[in-house]
Design a protein around this motif. Structure first.
Motif, PDB file in Angstrom:
ATOM      1  N   PHE A 215       0.829  -1.208   0.000  1.00  0.00           N
ATOM      2  CA  PHE A 215       0.000   0.000   0.000  1.00  0.00           C
ATOM      3  C   PHE A 215       0.863   1.258   0.000  1.00  0.00           C
ATOM      4  O   PHE A 215       0.588   2.221  -0.722  1.00  0.00           O
ATOM      5  N   ARG A 216       1.909   1.247   0.799  1.00  0.00           N
ATOM      6  CA  ARG A 216       2.794   2.415   0.863  1.00  0.00           C
ATOM      7  C   ARG A 216       3.499   2.671  -0.461  1.00  0.00           C
ATOM      8  O   ARG A 216       3.776   3.811  -0.820  1.00  0.00           O
ATOM      9  N   GLU A 217       3.794   1.597  -1.188  1.00  0.00           N
ATOM     10  CA  GLU A 217       4.475   1.736  -2.479  1.00  0.00           C
ATOM     11  C   GLU A 217       3.492   1.981  -3.622  1.00  0.00           C
ATOM     12  O   GLU A 217       3.901   2.143  -4.770  1.00  0.00           O
ATOM     13  N   LYS A 218       2.192   1.971  -3.314  1.00  0.00           N
ATOM     14  CA  LYS A 218       1.139   2.237  -4.304  1.00  0.00           C
ATOM     15  C   LYS A 218       1.156   1.240  -5.461  1.00  0.00           C
ATOM     16  O   LYS A 218       0.971   1.607  -6.626  1.00  0.00           O
ATOM     17  N   VAL A 219       1.378  -0.026  -5.136  1.00  0.00           N
ATOM     18  CA  VAL A 219       1.295  -1.053  -6.173  1.00  0.00           C
ATOM     19  C   VAL A 219      -0.142  -1.565  -6.227  1.00  0.00           C
ATOM     20  O   VAL A 219      -0.856  -1.577  -5.221  1.00  0.00           O
ATOM     21  N   LYS A 220      -0.561  -1.978  -7.398  1.00  0.00           N
ATOM     22  CA  LYS A 220      -1.917  -2.492  -7.601  1.00  0.00           C
ATOM     23  C   LYS A 220      -1.976  -3.925  -7.107  1.00  0.00           C
ATOM     24  O   LYS A 220      -1.207  -4.779  -7.556  1.00  0.00           O
ATOM     25  N   MET A 221      -2.887  -4.213  -6.188  1.00  0.00           N
ATOM     26  CA  MET A 221      -2.943  -5.541  -5.589  1.00  0.00           C
ATOM     27  C   MET A 221      -4.170  -6.328  -6.036  1.00  0.00           C
ATOM     28  O   MET A 221      -5.247  -5.767  -6.235  1.00  0.00           O
ATOM     29  N   CYS A 222      -3.972  -7.634  -6.188  1.00  0.00           N
ATOM     30  CA  CYS A 222      -5.054  -8.584  -6.443  1.00  0.00           C
ATOM     31  C   CYS A 222      -4.965  -9.672  -5.381  1.00  0.00           C
ATOM     32  O   CYS A 222      -3.913  -9.885  -4.779  1.00  0.00           O
ATOM     33  N   LEU A 223      -6.059 -10.365  -5.166  1.00  0.00           N
ATOM     34  CA  LEU A 223      -6.131 -11.354  -4.087  1.00  0.00           C
ATOM     35  C   LEU A 223      -6.332 -12.756  -4.642  1.00  0.00           C
ATOM     36  O   LEU A 223      -7.169 -12.969  -5.522  1.00  0.00           O
TER      37      LEU A 223
ATOM     38  N   VAL B 102     -10.712  -5.127   5.700  1.00  0.00           N
ATOM     39  CA  VAL B 102     -10.593  -4.368   6.956  1.00  0.00           C
ATOM     40  C   VAL B 102      -9.174  -3.826   7.105  1.00  0.00           C
ATOM     41  O   VAL B 102      -8.966  -2.673   7.501  1.00  0.00           O
ATOM     42  N   VAL B 103      -8.190  -4.660   6.773  1.00  0.00           N
ATOM     43  CA  VAL B 103      -6.792  -4.214   6.832  1.00  0.00           C
ATOM     44  C   VAL B 103      -6.571  -3.053   5.867  1.00  0.00           C
ATOM     45  O   VAL B 103      -5.958  -2.036   6.215  1.00  0.00           O
ATOM     46  N   MET B 104      -7.084  -3.191   4.637  1.00  0.00           N
ATOM     47  CA  MET B 104      -6.917  -2.134   3.646  1.00  0.00           C
ATOM     48  C   MET B 104      -7.602  -0.849   4.088  1.00  0.00           C
ATOM     49  O   MET B 104      -7.070   0.253   3.919  1.00  0.00           O
ATOM     50  N   SER B 105      -8.781  -0.982   4.672  1.00  0.00           N
ATOM     51  CA  SER B 105      -9.513   0.189   5.145  1.00  0.00           C
ATOM     52  C   SER B 105      -8.739   0.922   6.233  1.00  0.00           C
ATOM     53  O   SER B 105      -8.670   2.156   6.248  1.00  0.00           O
ATOM     54  N   SER B 106      -8.119   0.159   7.135  1.00  0.00           N
ATOM     55  CA  SER B 106      -7.339   0.786   8.212  1.00  0.00           C
ATOM     56  C   SER B 106      -6.120   1.511   7.650  1.00  0.00           C
ATOM     57  O   SER B 106      -5.730   2.572   8.152  1.00  0.00           O
ATOM     58  N   LEU B 107      -5.517   0.963   6.596  1.00  0.00           N
ATOM     59  CA  LEU B 107      -4.364   1.612   5.972  1.00  0.00           C
ATOM     60  C   LEU B 107      -4.772   2.919   5.297  1.00  0.00           C
ATOM     61  O   LEU B 107      -4.064   3.926   5.378  1.00  0.00           O
TER      62      LEU B 107
ATOM     63  N   GLU C 196      -3.556   6.696   6.429  1.00  0.00           N
ATOM     64  CA  GLU C 196      -2.914   7.605   5.480  1.00  0.00           C
ATOM     65  C   GLU C 196      -3.641   8.943   5.432  1.00  0.00           C
ATOM     66  O   GLU C 196      -3.013  10.011   5.399  1.00  0.00           O
ATOM     67  N   GLN C 197      -4.966   8.908   5.449  1.00  0.00           N
ATOM     68  CA  GLN C 197      -5.740  10.149   5.399  1.00  0.00           C
ATOM     69  C   GLN C 197      -5.523  10.991   6.652  1.00  0.00           C
ATOM     70  O   GLN C 197      -5.422  12.220   6.581  1.00  0.00           O
ATOM     71  N   ILE C 198      -5.427  10.321   7.801  1.00  0.00           N
ATOM     72  CA  ILE C 198      -5.162  11.041   9.054  1.00  0.00           C
ATOM     73  C   ILE C 198      -3.777  11.675   9.019  1.00  0.00           C
ATOM     74  O   ILE C 198      -3.581  12.818   9.432  1.00  0.00           O
TER      75      ILE C 198
END
Length: 432
Positions: free
Chosen positions: A131-139, A171-176, A180-182
């Motif tokens: 997420f910090r590196e802004k890579v596109k993730m798939c699951l 949930v993990v992604m939402s917390s990240l 970041e917004q905060i």
């Protein structure tokens, strides 16, 4: 002489740079073997057993990945041949620095989660790094077979387990995203248009959008919602896109005599199953039942005939090992490599697109408004955003240095000795 590989490398729209990310033992290296086998580097029979990307002796002995390794694969889809640069990264927390290297070098990542263990500690770590590196993730949810063979779950219970895992990852992604917004608000940058990004929160990974694959690397099968939607849309005579949206979540199929099938949000009758359970989970569970739980050769062969699976070796079907049979049948029906490679080419963006989104993380100085008046910075930023190979600038990131035997590297007659080989990502320009 210009080779086809050279031409593909010169066209960034046909290139995908991605890495495998997961908690330890969630199946990254096994999945890598499956993908590698499609290009003929290893046989299909050895895929998942050889651990091809674990090239070090200590990795083979310990049965874990300890260092980042890479390989170039090709995949043809809809008449286009893609160049896939795959990096396999460690899952053990002791080697987190290797994961940092992998995500910095890539534009996208395949996040694997074990269907039994769910979201692990290292899963959260790799999600944060990506997420910090802004890579596109798939699951990719791996080891779905164990829901039927080990936990003995019903198709409905298996669906609920998978839905819970996806919710946990989101949930993990939402917390990240919230963190970041905060942080941006605290730094007073929330009004900076260049730093703001549109992101999903609760629905980061959504099967109906095609960015999730379910499967079993050890048995070589996997699917996305779209795979089943294409098959059932023809049989049910409905719109494939509408069916794709309905195949995940609480959607049901209402069958009324004399009328066309109708998709509804409430069970049309007691005991009705969600469409994902009925059309995706049940057929797979039935196949495991007739091969594993209650072996029935006649029912198995009947299902194979209905599915029109003609490319299964007879010797595999005669095997006394259920593992051999189920792998032969399900990998022919739902090839995991096809599902994952389609996932990569369809949902991970090419470098000339993704680099623009990643630039604030890769090179924050270039995105600083104070520097935007400089002609030098404007030209450099433009070239990096589009990954211009003909740029007057050369920007490269050296992720690792390897000491290698120079045999085969130098031309005949040149001095051969131990050399350092740089593992490098070129963001613009040409390295000569």
């Amino acid at each position: 002489m210009t080779t086809r590989l050279d031409l593909m490398m010169r066209d960034p729209t046909l290139v995908r740079n991605f890495c495998m990310l997961a908690h330890v033992d969630h199946g990254k290296t096994t999945l890598s073997d499956i993908l590698i086998a499609t290009n003929g580097y290893i046989s299909q029979g050895l895929a998942g057993k050889l651990r091809f990307m674990d090239s070090r002796e200590d990795e083979q002995i310990r049965q874990i990945t300890m260092k980042v390794s890479s390989i170039v694969l090709q995949y043809e889809q809809e008449g286009k041949r893609y160049l896939l640069n795959l990096l396999d990264s460690p899952g053990h927390i002791d080697f987190s620095s290797e994961v940092s290297t992998a995500v910095r070098l890539c534009d996208g990542g395949i996040v694997l989660v074990d269907a039994i263990d769910g979201v692990g500690i290292q899963t959260q770590v790799v999600l944060q790094q990506a997420f910090r590196e802004k890579v596109k993730m798939c699951l990719v949810i791996n080891k779905v077979d164990l829901l039927f063979t080990t936990l003995k779950l019903s198709p409905q219970e298996a669906y609920e387990t998978l839905a819970s895992i996806i919710a946990g990852v989101n949930v993990v992604m939402s917390s990240l995203v919230n963190a970041e917004q905060i942080e941006k608000a605290g730094l007073g940058t929330d009004g900076d248009e260049d730093n703001e990004e549109e992101v999903d929160t609760d629905d980061w990974f959504m099967p109906h959008k095609g960015n999730v694959v379910f499967g079993s690397a050890i048995h070589g099968w996997g699917f996305s919602i779209e795979d089943f939607a294409r098959v059932w849309a023809e049989k049910l005579k409905c719109n494939p896109k509408a069916l794709t949206r309905a195949l995940w979540g609480e959607h049901y199929l209402e069958m009324v005599k004399g009328k066309d099938p109708r998709i509804v949000k409430k069970p049309p009758k007691p005991g009705a199953l969600p469409m994902f359970v009925k059309f995706c989970m049940e057929p797979i569970a039935q196949m495991y039942d007739v091969i594993y739980t209650n072996p029935d050769e006649a029912k198995r062969d009947s299902m194979i005939e209905k599915l029109k699976l003609a490319n299964i070796r007879k010797n595999d079907l005669r095997s006394r090992e259920p593992e051999v049979i189920v792998r032969a049948v399900l990998s022919a029906w739902l090839p995991l490599a096809r599902a994952v490679m389609t996932l990569v080419t369809s949902h991970i963006k090419p470098p000339n697109v993704q680099q623009k989104a990643r630039l604030p993380a890769l090179f924050p100085e270039l995105c600083d408004k104070k520097q935007q008046g400089s002609e030098f910075h404007r030209r450099l930023r433009a070239d990096m955003e589009r990954g211009d190979a003909d740029s007057e600038f050369l920007v490269a990131y050296v992720g690792k240095m390897y000491e290698v035997d120079s045999t085969g590297i130098f031309m005949e007659g040149e001095k051969k000795e131990e050399q350092l080989l740089a593992f490098t990502r070129v963001f613009c320009g040409t390295l000569r």
